[in-house]
Structures are given as C-alpha cells and as structure tokens.
Design a protein around this motif. Structure first.
Motif, PDB file in Angstrom:
ATOM      1  N   GLY A  45       0.839  -1.185   0.000  1.00  0.00           N
ATOM      2  CA  GLY A  45       0.000   0.000   0.000  1.00  0.00           C
ATOM      3  C   GLY A  45       0.876   1.238   0.000  1.00  0.00           C
ATOM      4  O   GLY A  45       1.921   1.266   0.645  1.00  0.00           O
ATOM      5  N   LEU A  46       0.461   2.253  -0.750  1.00  0.00           N
ATOM      6  CA  LEU A  46       1.218   3.494  -0.773  1.00  0.00           C
ATOM      7  C   LEU A  46       0.230   4.600  -0.420  1.00  0.00           C
ATOM      8  O   LEU A  46      -0.676   4.891  -1.191  1.00  0.00           O
ATOM      9  CB  LEU A  46       1.779   3.686  -2.188  1.00  0.00           C
ATOM     10  CG  LEU A  46       2.929   4.650  -2.400  1.00  0.00           C
ATOM     11  CD1 LEU A  46       4.122   4.277  -1.551  1.00  0.00           C
ATOM     12  CD2 LEU A  46       3.324   4.653  -3.871  1.00  0.00           C
ATOM     13  N   VAL A  47       0.383   5.172   0.771  1.00  0.00           N
ATOM     14  CA  VAL A  47      -0.585   6.194   1.182  1.00  0.00           C
ATOM     15  C   VAL A  47       0.087   7.541   1.384  1.00  0.00           C
ATOM     16  O   VAL A  47       1.290   7.639   1.605  1.00  0.00           O
ATOM     17  CB  VAL A  47      -1.312   5.832   2.503  1.00  0.00           C
ATOM     18  CG1 VAL A  47      -2.312   4.744   2.281  1.00  0.00           C
ATOM     19  CG2 VAL A  47      -0.327   5.483   3.582  1.00  0.00           C
ATOM     20  N   VAL A 176      -0.436  -2.011 -10.855  1.00  0.00           N
ATOM     21  CA  VAL A 176      -0.375  -0.797 -10.061  1.00  0.00           C
ATOM     22  C   VAL A 176      -1.788  -0.244 -10.017  1.00  0.00           C
ATOM     23  O   VAL A 176      -2.396   0.016 -11.060  1.00  0.00           O
ATOM     24  CB  VAL A 176       0.578   0.232 -10.692  1.00  0.00           C
ATOM     25  CG1 VAL A 176       0.597   1.509  -9.872  1.00  0.00           C
ATOM     26  CG2 VAL A 176       1.971  -0.350 -10.822  1.00  0.00           C
ATOM     27  N   LEU A 177      -2.346  -0.109  -8.833  1.00  0.00           N
ATOM     28  CA  LEU A 177      -3.711   0.366  -8.688  1.00  0.00           C
ATOM     29  C   LEU A 177      -3.645   1.795  -8.168  1.00  0.00           C
ATOM     30  O   LEU A 177      -3.310   2.023  -7.011  1.00  0.00           O
ATOM     31  CB  LEU A 177      -4.476  -0.534  -7.716  1.00  0.00           C
ATOM     32  CG  LEU A 177      -4.543  -2.009  -8.129  1.00  0.00           C
ATOM     33  CD1 LEU A 177      -4.639  -2.910  -6.922  1.00  0.00           C
ATOM     34  CD2 LEU A 177      -5.696  -2.248  -9.071  1.00  0.00           C
ATOM     35  N   VAL A 208       0.576  -2.873  -6.323  1.00  0.00           N
ATOM     36  CA  VAL A 208       0.989  -1.651  -5.643  1.00  0.00           C
ATOM     37  C   VAL A 208      -0.291  -0.854  -5.523  1.00  0.00           C
ATOM     38  O   VAL A 208      -0.886  -0.465  -6.530  1.00  0.00           O
ATOM     39  CB  VAL A 208       2.031  -0.858  -6.455  1.00  0.00           C
ATOM     40  CG1 VAL A 208       2.350   0.457  -5.750  1.00  0.00           C
ATOM     41  CG2 VAL A 208       3.281  -1.676  -6.637  1.00  0.00           C
ATOM     42  N   PHE A 209      -0.774  -0.691  -4.301  1.00  0.00           N
ATOM     43  CA  PHE A 209      -2.079  -0.096  -4.110  1.00  0.00           C
ATOM     44  C   PHE A 209      -1.913   1.334  -3.606  1.00  0.00           C
ATOM     45  O   PHE A 209      -1.500   1.554  -2.464  1.00  0.00           O
ATOM     46  CB  PHE A 209      -2.873  -0.934  -3.105  1.00  0.00           C
ATOM     47  CG  PHE A 209      -4.326  -0.584  -3.032  1.00  0.00           C
ATOM     48  CD1 PHE A 209      -5.272  -1.327  -3.715  1.00  0.00           C
ATOM     49  CD2 PHE A 209      -4.756   0.495  -2.278  1.00  0.00           C
ATOM     50  CE1 PHE A 209      -6.617  -1.009  -3.653  1.00  0.00           C
ATOM     51  CE2 PHE A 209      -6.100   0.829  -2.221  1.00  0.00           C
ATOM     52  CZ  PHE A 209      -7.020   0.077  -2.901  1.00  0.00           C
ATOM     53  N   GLU A 223       1.767  -4.779   3.291  1.00  0.00           N
ATOM     54  CA  GLU A 223       2.738  -3.842   3.813  1.00  0.00           C
ATOM     55  C   GLU A 223       2.334  -2.445   3.352  1.00  0.00           C
ATOM     56  O   GLU A 223       1.734  -2.298   2.288  1.00  0.00           O
ATOM     57  CB  GLU A 223       4.127  -4.191   3.259  1.00  0.00           C
ATOM     58  CG  GLU A 223       5.251  -3.529   4.008  1.00  0.00           C
ATOM     59  CD  GLU A 223       6.614  -3.944   3.467  1.00  0.00           C
ATOM     60  OE1 GLU A 223       6.682  -4.802   2.590  1.00  0.00           O
ATOM     61  OE2 GLU A 223       7.607  -3.365   3.932  1.00  0.00           O
ATOM     62  N   VAL A 224       2.631  -1.446   4.173  1.00  0.00           N
ATOM     63  CA  VAL A 224       2.212  -0.096   3.814  1.00  0.00           C
ATOM     64  C   VAL A 224       3.401   0.854   3.881  1.00  0.00           C
ATOM     65  O   VAL A 224       4.202   0.789   4.808  1.00  0.00           O
ATOM     66  CB  VAL A 224       1.102   0.413   4.760  1.00  0.00           C
ATOM     67  CG1 VAL A 224       0.703   1.839   4.399  1.00  0.00           C
ATOM     68  CG2 VAL A 224      -0.116  -0.484   4.715  1.00  0.00           C
ATOM     69  N   ALA A 225       3.499   1.723   2.871  1.00  0.00           N
ATOM     70  CA  ALA A 225       4.491   2.791   2.923  1.00  0.00           C
ATOM     71  C   ALA A 225       3.727   4.107   2.975  1.00  0.00           C
ATOM     72  O   ALA A 225       2.818   4.333   2.188  1.00  0.00           O
ATOM     73  CB  ALA A 225       5.384   2.748   1.683  1.00  0.00           C
ATOM     74  N   VAL A 226       4.094   4.970   3.923  1.00  0.00           N
ATOM     75  CA  VAL A 226       3.431   6.256   4.055  1.00  0.00           C
ATOM     76  C   VAL A 226       4.319   7.317   3.413  1.00  0.00           C
ATOM     77  O   VAL A 226       5.507   7.409   3.721  1.00  0.00           O
ATOM     78  CB  VAL A 226       3.197   6.600   5.543  1.00  0.00           C
ATOM     79  CG1 VAL A 226       2.501   7.943   5.675  1.00  0.00           C
ATOM     80  CG2 VAL A 226       2.392   5.508   6.214  1.00  0.00           C
ATOM     81  N   MET A 227       3.743   8.095   2.514  1.00  0.00           N
ATOM     82  CA  MET A 227       4.527   9.122   1.829  1.00  0.00           C
ATOM     83  C   MET A 227       4.159  10.503   2.328  1.00  0.00           C
ATOM     84  O   MET A 227       3.007  10.784   2.630  1.00  0.00           O
ATOM     85  CB  MET A 227       4.246   9.075   0.322  1.00  0.00           C
ATOM     86  CG  MET A 227       5.099   8.095  -0.434  1.00  0.00           C
ATOM     87  SD  MET A 227       4.747   8.205  -2.196  1.00  0.00           S
ATOM     88  CE  MET A 227       5.757   9.610  -2.646  1.00  0.00           C
TER      89      MET A 227
END
Lengths: 322, 300
Positions: A45-47, A176-177, A208-209, A223-227
């Motif tokens: 997850g990419l938030v 890639v969503l 890749v959400f 897994e989540v990555a916070v941007m």
C-alpha cells in the motif's frame, strides 16, 4: 525470495518555466528519492495526502513518466533502459488501473473493443479473442451483455471492472492500482476491493495499491508505505503500522480515521495537524514534516534517514516509543 | 447482476441516438433533403434536365421564364435551368473536393501539431498564422494565374488555403485529448503513437471533422463562385454557378436581369442547406445538446 519489482532512489522533478523566454526557473520535486520492493503475490500500500507524489510513483512504475533519476527494476531489468520493443514486452508484466473510471475508457469504443485492444497489440489469444474477452468479463464479474455497450452506459463500478479486466488481459504479474476505488461510491468500493482480493489469490498477482484512504489500504495491503512530500516517512507491515505507528505523521493520519462505534469514537483522541503542506517548490531543509509536527526540535533541521528497527522503517528524529 | 441485464436492454446505441438527434433538428433535415435533391438534380441532369446540354435555339433568343423554359433562356436560346443544373455539377464537385482535401490536410497538420507538441507544433502553427494573415482572395488569384485554371488546380489551390481553420480546431481538440487518461491507458497496454492516433485520437475527432467538412463545402461554394465571377475560377466554355453569374452580370439594368438571379439563388440555397446540415451535425454529435443524454455529461 527475490522481489518481482524493485524501486531504487526514484526521483522525479518537474521543471517550472516562467518569464518571457520560458526558462526553467525552478523545479518541483514530486518524488524525492523513494525505494520500494514488492514481492510476488503481495500487496504494497502506498498512502499519503493529495500532492505527495504517490500517483507520480505509480506512473513511473509503468513508465508513463520517465524518472529523473533512480531506477524501476522489473525482475532486475531497468525499465527506463529498455528499447521500445523490450518495453512493450515488459508492459505485459506490469499494468496500471487508473483512478478515474470515466476518463480512462475511450468514450468511442465499445467494452468489447476496449478489451480486445491489448490482446491485438500483443497478439494474444489469436483467433480466440472473443472467447478470451468473455472470460475476462466473467473474471471481473461483468455480464456478457456489457461487452456490447459503451462506457457511458455503465455505472462507475462497472467501468472500474472494465479497467481491471483490461489490465488483466495481458496476464500481468504486477498491477499498479492508482486509487482504484476513490472515485466510486462506498457501497461499490467494497465490491471492487473484494474482487481485487480474489483476483490476487487466483492469479498470484502483486499489487501496488495507491490510496489516500487508510481504511481501504488496511483492508487490502500486506505492507504499507506512508509518503509525505515525495519521501517515504514510514514503512512496515500493515498490522504493525495500524497498531503501532512510529512517525508522528502516520499517527495523525490514523487518528483521522473514524471508528464505527460511537462510544469509542467519542473518547478517541484525535490529532489535528496545523499549518499547510509546505510548497513542493520550496521544500524546507531537514525533515519536510517539521512545519506541522508537534514534536519538532532543532534536530529536525537535518534530514532524518529511513532507519529500520525490526523491519519497521521510519524517518523521524523523534519516533513514538515502540 | 440483475441491474446489469436491465441496463443492457435499454435501446441505446451511439449511432441511432445520433440519428434521432439529427432528425429532431428540423432545419438540418430540411437542409439535408434539399442538398440531396440538388445533388440528384445536378448529377442526374442528363435525365432530369428539360433540354440537352448546350442546345441552342438562335431563332428563339432570350425569353423570360415560361412553362416550356422554367427559368427562361439565355442570349443563344439555351434553356437556363438545364445550364444551371450542368453548372451545378462543376460547382458542387469542386466544393466537395475542396472540403475533403482541405479537411484532410487540416486534420493531418492539426493532429501532428497537437499530438507531438514542441517544435513541430510551433512550426505548423506559425505556418497557419502565415496563411491567415495573407488575404486569401489575392493569394488565390495569383496562384491560379500561375498554375492555370483547370478544375484540378482550383481544387488544389483552394484546399491549400482552406486547411488552416480545421488545423487549428483539430490541434486544440488533440491537445486536450492527449491529456485524457484513456490515451495513457492505451500507452500502458503497449500501443505506440501511430496506433493511439488511429484508434483513439481520430475517432474522437469524428464530430469535429464531419462538421468541418459541411461548413467547408459551404465556404468553398462561395469562394469558387467569387473567383469564377472575378474571372479567376472555372473558365468558359466550362460553366459553374460562379461564371454563369459573371456572364449574366452585364445584364444589370436590362429586362433580362433574371439571368443573374437564378444562379445566385442556387448558390444561396446550396450554401444555406449545407450550413444547416453542419449545424445539425454539430448539435447531434455534441452529447450535451438535446435531451436524453445525461450520461454524456457525467464526466466533470
């Protein structure tokens, strides 16, 4: 296990032109040095909030946008160094689903012709195209009659399913969503999310959400990555992130998610961020979050690096106590 | 899935909706029928014309309209209606060719400029600027002087001057189309520029192109008539509506002035009809016009 997709120090800058001669006067750093890895069959997850560069990352992954520096490696192959022919082949393996299901379908094409297009471009299922597109429609839960229709005759949820079917047509390993459900009604979101879940298991897809909605990301990611402003500030497995956020920004984000229980909701402690997002034209030195952080000290004038403690990556000088 | 099947039964196909809207546009329908009638009358002239072409009746001389000669006869006793129908063949064919050729050039230039952007765009747009600032009639007269005045060179010259408008319109449309996500989506599934232009850009320009062809026919009829009237266009013995006007222009102030009115009337009718068709096409192709197309409005 070796990752199927790896991103190394990805940077994307956009020039800002001004003046009479349209000279380059400044640059916007949309993505500022991001590294990610994605394993087969998993979801990352990419938030982050609007404008933090998460969509730009998504576009770099499928090479719609050429990175300024850094690399996107698909099984160790650098996408930006491929020839046109190799890139075409690589595109089969990594696909993108767009945010806006209204804009991403050609209004003049019937659904059948939208789904046949990728097959024809890659000479797949030759002679059996119509069979294959029926299969694809079924796979994403669309009835066969939809195939003869045009995008404007479908609902948002149906359109997004068409977008997903189009991506699946090439039998990719990675999708890639890019905020695939944020344009949909909440009731429809659940259906599409469950479909994505199901497809992942059935086809062993890696996602890749990209999203700004933490509850949606929690539902689907491993897994989540916070941007924040082009950088990753925290990255860890989903459960850990939600139970024990270390970065103040993550903490503030999670505290903003409403809880569907009025008693807990009332007593819940919320963190309201003050101030605005700094302009990406003029990033402050040091930690880019310091202007809104309640913990910032002089130490924050130097850039914190992304450090790991037990696989929990965080870029902060004052992380929460684990 | 019940909802899906219900939606599928709605009788809504893009093409039939377009036809409904076009027919609802009364003037467009009238214009279309008039145009059809004109075409059949002119190109079927060997069948429909009351007299053979160029049949002179010197003893009769010029007579005013009568039952035998509906529009009268000219100095040589030729039936004027017959002459106008045959002249119409030349005028309409020239106009149609000019419209098609100039639209083709304009679309090509517009698509390339809009899609490629950068210096290609700049170059093409400065060239169109150049064409727009030079007075067209003067340019036409000069060019035809040099190239000769065969119908072929007339089409060539008129097209070379007429493409700039559609090129600008198409360029603008392509600039906005290029940024739409479905173009990016096509790129992601592996389409190259050529495939994207054929499959996604051109079909989405269909409306603009159709409207432009119609309007270009109208303006080509007028320009051809103007040129022929001035003596730079179709040369006698070949006749067009324009040079019939020119031949009759000496009759102003005499009792035979009706010979001037009739070709003018045909030009007027043809141009009006084509314009109405163009308007109708534009309205029918714009999903925001008329009723029953709320869905087309959903985006934005």
């Amino acid at each position: 296990m070796s990752p199927v997709l790896e991103v190394r120090d990805l940077v994307k800058e956009y020039p800002v032109r001004g003046g009479l001669l349209r000279r380059e006067t400044n640059t916007v750093k949309a993505v500022n040095g991001i590294s990610l890895t994605l394993e087969r069959g998993k979801t990352l997850g990419l938030v982050g909030e609007t404008g933090c560069g998460k969509s730009t990352v998504g576009r770099c992954l499928v090479n719609l946008v050429t990175p300024t520096s850094g690399a996107v490696l698909l099984d160790g192959q650098d996408l930006s160094k491929l020839t046109a022919k190799e890139l075409r082949a690589a595109r089969r393996r990594i696909q993108l689903v767009f945010q806006d299901p209204y804009a991403s379908l050609d209004p003049r094409q019937s659904i059948a012709s939208i789904l046949v297009e990728p097959l024809q471009l890659h000479k797949l299922a030759q002679g059996q195209e119509s069979q294959r597109i029926s299969e694809l429609a079924e796979l994403v839960g669309l009835s066969q009659s939809v195939l003869e229709q045009y995008p404007h005759e479908l609902s948002g949820g149906q359109r997004q399913r068409v977008g997903i079917a189009r991506a699946l047509a090439l039998e990719p390993e990675i999708i890639v969503l890019d905020e695939p459900v944020s344009a949909l009604d909440v009731s429809v979101q659940a259906g599409v999310l469950n479909l994505l879940d199901e497809l992942q298991v059935r086809l062993n897809l890696a996602y890749v959400f990209i999203a700004h909605d933490l509850s949606v990301v929690r539902h689907i990611s491993h897994e989540v990555a916070v941007m924040y402003l082009g950088r990753i500030v925290e990255q860890v497995t989903t459960d850990k992130l939600y139970e024990n956020p270390l970065h103040p920004y993550t903490k503030a984000l999670i505290s903003a998610v409403p809880v569907p229980d009025p008693r807990i909701e009332r007593s819940r402690q919320r963190i309201l961020l003050e101030g605005d997002l700094p302009s990406p034209l003029n990033l402050p030195a040091g930690c880019s979050f310091k202007s809104r952080c309640w913990k910032s000290t002089e130490l924050c004038d130097t850039l914190p690096s992304l450090n790991a403690q037990d696989e929990h990556f965080v870029a902060c000088h004052h992380p929460e106590k684990a | 899935m019940a909802e899906v099947t219900a939606v599928a039964k709605l009788p809504s196909n893009g093409r039939s909706k377009f036809l409904q809207r076009f027919i609802r546009h009364r003037l467009a329908l009238l214009g279309g029928l008039t145009l059809l009638f004109l075409f059949i009358a002119c190109f079927g002239a060997p069948i429909f014309a009351p007299f053979p072409k160029n049949q002179q009746d010197l003893l009769l001389g010029p007579v005013p309209p009568s039952f035998e000669h509906l529009l009268g006869t000219d100095d040589l006793g030729r039936d004027y209606l017959t002459e106008i129908l045959y002249a119409g063949q030349v005028s309409l064919l020239l106009a149609l060719s000019v419209a098609l050729v100039s639209t083709a050039i304009g679309v090509l230039v517009g698509v390339l400029a809009g899609y490629k952007g950068g210096w290609v765009d700049n170059l093409f747009m400065r060239i169109t600027d150049l064409f727009l600032v030079v007075p067209a009639i003067a340019l036409l007269a000069l060019a035809l002087q040099g190239l000769g005045r065969s119908p072929f060179s007339i089409v060539l010259v008129l097209s070379l001057i007429g493409w700039t408008y559609i090129a600008r319109v198409v360029r603008g449309q392509v600039l906005s189309l290029r940024e739409r996500e479905f173009i990016e989506a096509a790129r992601v599934i592996g389409a190259n520029d050529r495939q994207i232009i054929w499959k996604h850009v051109l079909p989405n320009l269909g409306g603009v192109i159709a409207v432009n062809v119609a309007l270009a026919v109208a303006s080509a009829i007028i320009i051809e008539s103007t040129l022929s009237f001035l003596g730079f266009g179709v040369q006698p013995p070949q006749t067009s509506w324009g040079n019939m006007l020119s031949q009759a222009s000496g009759l102003i102030g005499t009792s035979k002035v009706y010979l001037l009115y009739f070709p003018g009337l045909f030009i007027l009718i043809a141009v009006l009809a084509v314009n109405f068709v163009g308007d109708g096409l534009r309205d029918a192709l714009d999903p925001r016009s008329g009723s029953g197309s709320m869905q087309g409005r959903k985006r934005k």
